[in-house]
Design a protein around this motif. Structure first.
Motif, PDB file in Angstrom:
ATOM      1  N   MET A  40      68.437  19.239   5.784  1.00  0.00           N
ATOM      2  CA  MET A  40      67.340  19.659   6.626  1.00  0.00           C
ATOM      3  C   MET A  40      67.830  19.790   8.068  1.00  0.00           C
ATOM      4  SD  MET A  40      63.461  18.252   6.874  1.00  0.00           S
ATOM      5  CE  MET A  40      63.486  16.982   8.098  1.00  0.00           C
ATOM      6  N   ASN A  41      67.261  20.750   8.772  1.00  0.00           N
ATOM      7  CA  ASN A  41      67.546  20.974  10.181  1.00  0.00           C
ATOM      8  C   ASN A  41      67.284  19.683  10.960  1.00  0.00           C
ATOM      9  OD1 ASN A  41      67.471  21.746  12.877  1.00  0.00           O
ATOM     10  ND2 ASN A  41      66.268  23.588  12.498  1.00  0.00           N
ATOM     11  N   LYS A  42      68.261  19.254  11.727  1.00  0.00           N
ATOM     12  CA  LYS A  42      68.158  17.993  12.471  1.00  0.00           C
ATOM     13  C   LYS A  42      67.549  18.174  13.861  1.00  0.00           C
ATOM     14  CE  LYS A  42      70.046  15.656   9.189  1.00  0.00           C
ATOM     15  NZ  LYS A  42      69.177  15.267   8.133  1.00  0.00           N
ATOM     16  N   VAL A  43      67.204  19.406  14.246  1.00  0.00           N
ATOM     17  CA  VAL A  43      66.575  19.646  15.539  1.00  0.00           C
ATOM     18  C   VAL A  43      65.217  18.954  15.541  1.00  0.00           C
ATOM     19  CG1 VAL A  43      65.645  21.423  17.073  1.00  0.00           C
ATOM     20  CG2 VAL A  43      67.757  21.856  15.795  1.00  0.00           C
ATOM     21  N   ASN A  44      64.897  18.285  16.640  1.00  0.00           N
ATOM     22  CA  ASN A  44      63.611  17.602  16.744  1.00  0.00           C
ATOM     23  C   ASN A  44      63.074  17.763  18.164  1.00  0.00           C
ATOM     24  OD1 ASN A  44      61.400  16.158  15.935  1.00  0.00           O
ATOM     25  ND2 ASN A  44      62.350  14.172  16.253  1.00  0.00           N
ATOM     26  N   ASN A  45      62.593  18.956  18.467  1.00  0.00           N
ATOM     27  CA  ASN A  45      62.061  19.241  19.794  1.00  0.00           C
ATOM     28  C   ASN A  45      60.843  18.375  20.081  1.00  0.00           C
ATOM     29  OD1 ASN A  45      63.905  21.393  20.190  1.00  0.00           O
ATOM     30  ND2 ASN A  45      62.584  22.731  19.000  1.00  0.00           N
ATOM     31  N   SER A  46      60.708  17.941  21.310  1.00  0.00           N
ATOM     32  CA  SER A  46      59.507  17.197  21.707  1.00  0.00           C
ATOM     33  C   SER A  46      58.376  18.183  21.981  1.00  0.00           C
ATOM     34  CB  SER A  46      59.793  16.358  22.954  1.00  0.00           C
ATOM     35  OG  SER A  46      59.934  17.205  24.080  1.00  0.00           O
ATOM     36  N   LEU A  47      57.159  17.673  22.042  1.00  0.00           N
ATOM     37  CA  LEU A  47      55.970  18.509  22.262  1.00  0.00           C
ATOM     38  C   LEU A  47      56.035  19.312  23.557  1.00  0.00           C
ATOM     39  CD1 LEU A  47      53.167  16.036  21.163  1.00  0.00           C
ATOM     40  CD2 LEU A  47      53.887  18.101  19.974  1.00  0.00           C
ATOM     41  N   PHE A  48      56.716  18.801  24.552  1.00  0.00           N
ATOM     42  CA  PHE A  48      56.747  19.475  25.846  1.00  0.00           C
ATOM     43  C   PHE A  48      58.095  20.104  26.173  1.00  0.00           C
ATOM     44  CE2 PHE A  48      53.374  16.273  26.061  1.00  0.00           C
ATOM     45  CZ  PHE A  48      52.297  17.133  26.242  1.00  0.00           C
ATOM     46  N   SER A  49      58.939  20.245  25.167  1.00  0.00           N
ATOM     47  CA  SER A  49      60.233  20.894  25.396  1.00  0.00           C
ATOM     48  C   SER A  49      60.040  22.405  25.501  1.00  0.00           C
ATOM     49  CB  SER A  49      61.204  20.562  24.264  1.00  0.00           C
ATOM     50  OG  SER A  49      60.777  21.173  23.059  1.00  0.00           O
ATOM     51  N   ILE A  50      60.969  23.053  26.155  1.00  0.00           N
ATOM     52  CA  ILE A  50      60.910  24.515  26.325  1.00  0.00           C
ATOM     53  C   ILE A  50      60.908  25.225  24.966  1.00  0.00           C
ATOM     54  CG2 ILE A  50      62.162  26.509  27.231  1.00  0.00           C
ATOM     55  CD1 ILE A  50      61.480  25.142  29.694  1.00  0.00           C
ATOM     56  N   PRO A  51      61.828  24.899  24.025  1.00  0.00           N
ATOM     57  CA  PRO A  51      61.797  25.601  22.735  1.00  0.00           C
ATOM     58  C   PRO A  51      60.470  25.410  21.988  1.00  0.00           C
ATOM     59  CG  PRO A  51      63.879  24.433  22.981  1.00  0.00           C
ATOM     60  CD  PRO A  51      62.992  24.000  24.108  1.00  0.00           C
ATOM     61  N   PHE A  52      59.911  24.196  22.041  1.00  0.00           N
ATOM     62  CA  PHE A  52      58.639  23.933  21.371  1.00  0.00           C
ATOM     63  C   PHE A  52      57.554  24.823  21.957  1.00  0.00           C
ATOM     64  CE2 PHE A  52      54.608  22.021  20.501  1.00  0.00           C
ATOM     65  CZ  PHE A  52      54.735  21.408  19.267  1.00  0.00           C
ATOM     66  N   LEU A  53      57.390  24.780  23.263  1.00  0.00           N
ATOM     67  CA  LEU A  53      56.302  25.518  23.909  1.00  0.00           C
ATOM     68  C   LEU A  53      56.497  27.027  23.830  1.00  0.00           C
ATOM     69  CD1 LEU A  53      55.803  23.170  26.980  1.00  0.00           C
ATOM     70  CD2 LEU A  53      54.287  23.419  24.994  1.00  0.00           C
ATOM     71  N   LYS A  54      57.726  27.506  24.046  1.00  0.00           N
ATOM     72  CA  LYS A  54      57.966  28.951  23.968  1.00  0.00           C
ATOM     73  C   LYS A  54      57.722  29.479  22.561  1.00  0.00           C
ATOM     74  CE  LYS A  54      61.130  31.134  26.213  1.00  0.00           C
ATOM     75  NZ  LYS A  54      62.436  31.584  26.733  1.00  0.00           N
ATOM     76  N   SER A  55      58.191  28.744  21.549  1.00  0.00           N
ATOM     77  CA  SER A  55      57.996  29.234  20.176  1.00  0.00           C
ATOM     78  C   SER A  55      56.535  29.115  19.751  1.00  0.00           C
ATOM     79  CB  SER A  55      58.908  28.506  19.193  1.00  0.00           C
ATOM     80  OG  SER A  55      58.567  27.140  19.074  1.00  0.00           O
ATOM     81  N   LEU A  56      55.830  28.136  20.245  1.00  0.00           N
ATOM     82  CA  LEU A  56      54.418  27.973  19.898  1.00  0.00           C
ATOM     83  C   LEU A  56      53.563  29.083  20.496  1.00  0.00           C
ATOM     84  CD1 LEU A  56      52.218  26.255  18.525  1.00  0.00           C
ATOM     85  CD2 LEU A  56      52.050  24.972  20.677  1.00  0.00           C
ATOM     86  N   PHE A  57      53.807  29.407  21.751  1.00  0.00           N
ATOM     87  CA  PHE A  57      52.913  30.340  22.448  1.00  0.00           C
ATOM     88  C   PHE A  57      53.453  31.753  22.636  1.00  0.00           C
ATOM     89  CE2 PHE A  57      51.476  26.163  24.107  1.00  0.00           C
ATOM     90  CZ  PHE A  57      50.198  26.200  23.576  1.00  0.00           C
TER      91      PHE A  57
END
Length: 157
Positions: free
Chosen positions: A1-18
């Motif tokens: 499984m992908n070991k990436v674990n972005n936090s809720l306020f990380s740039i990748p999390f927010l950019k990919s979400l919105f």
């Protein structure tokens, strides 16, 4: 499984979400999810409703720049996002086993096709999972992918 674990306020999390996913998605994860769910409801496919809402819940946690193409186009890869989505909901007692299975395996058909060309060990691993599923869930996974595709929009490079 992908070991990436972005936090809720990380740039990748927010950019990919919105905003941005990749060349196959016109919208961020949130808009994509709403489009998938809209198309499910429009078709009256009630059994897919919760899976539509939850199928990519883990995706922003797994967003990462896999290769130079992701960097060049400012996009993300989401390896094993469906397993991360499943891990988030697996102990939720108000979600049916059926919905959990759709969420967990919703990308399996595409993953098998892609990995057969690019990653044979992954192909055999995913094919083995596919062979454990009953025919009803296989047919439903195929049907669910139609709604997932409708939620992607028309983005192509």
């Amino acid at each position: 499984m992908n070991k990436v674990n972005n936090s809720l306020f990380s740039i990748p999390f927010l950019k990919s979400l919105f905003f941005t996913q990749n060349k196959w998605h016109q919208h961020g994860v949130l808009a994509h999810t709403l489009r998938v769910t809209y198309n499910i409801l429009k078709a009256g496919e009630w059994k897919f409703f919760m899976a539509g809402i939850l199928h990519d819940i883990g995706k922003p946690f797994t967003a990462y720049k896999k290769d130079k193409e992701d960097v060049e186009y400012n996009e993300y890869s989401f390896t094993d996002h469906e397993e991360r989505s499943y891990q988030i909901i697996k102990n939720w007692p108000f979600i049916s086993k059926y919905t959990k299975d759709i969420v967990r395996y919703h990308y399996l058909i595409r993953d098998i096709k892609k990995s057969e060309k690019e990653d044979l060990p992954r192909f055999y691993e995913k094919k083995e999972i596919w062979e454990t599923l009953d025919e009803t869930i296989k047919a439903d996974l195929d049907r669910f992918m139609l709604y997932d595709d409708l939620g992607k929009g028309d983005k192509k490079r």
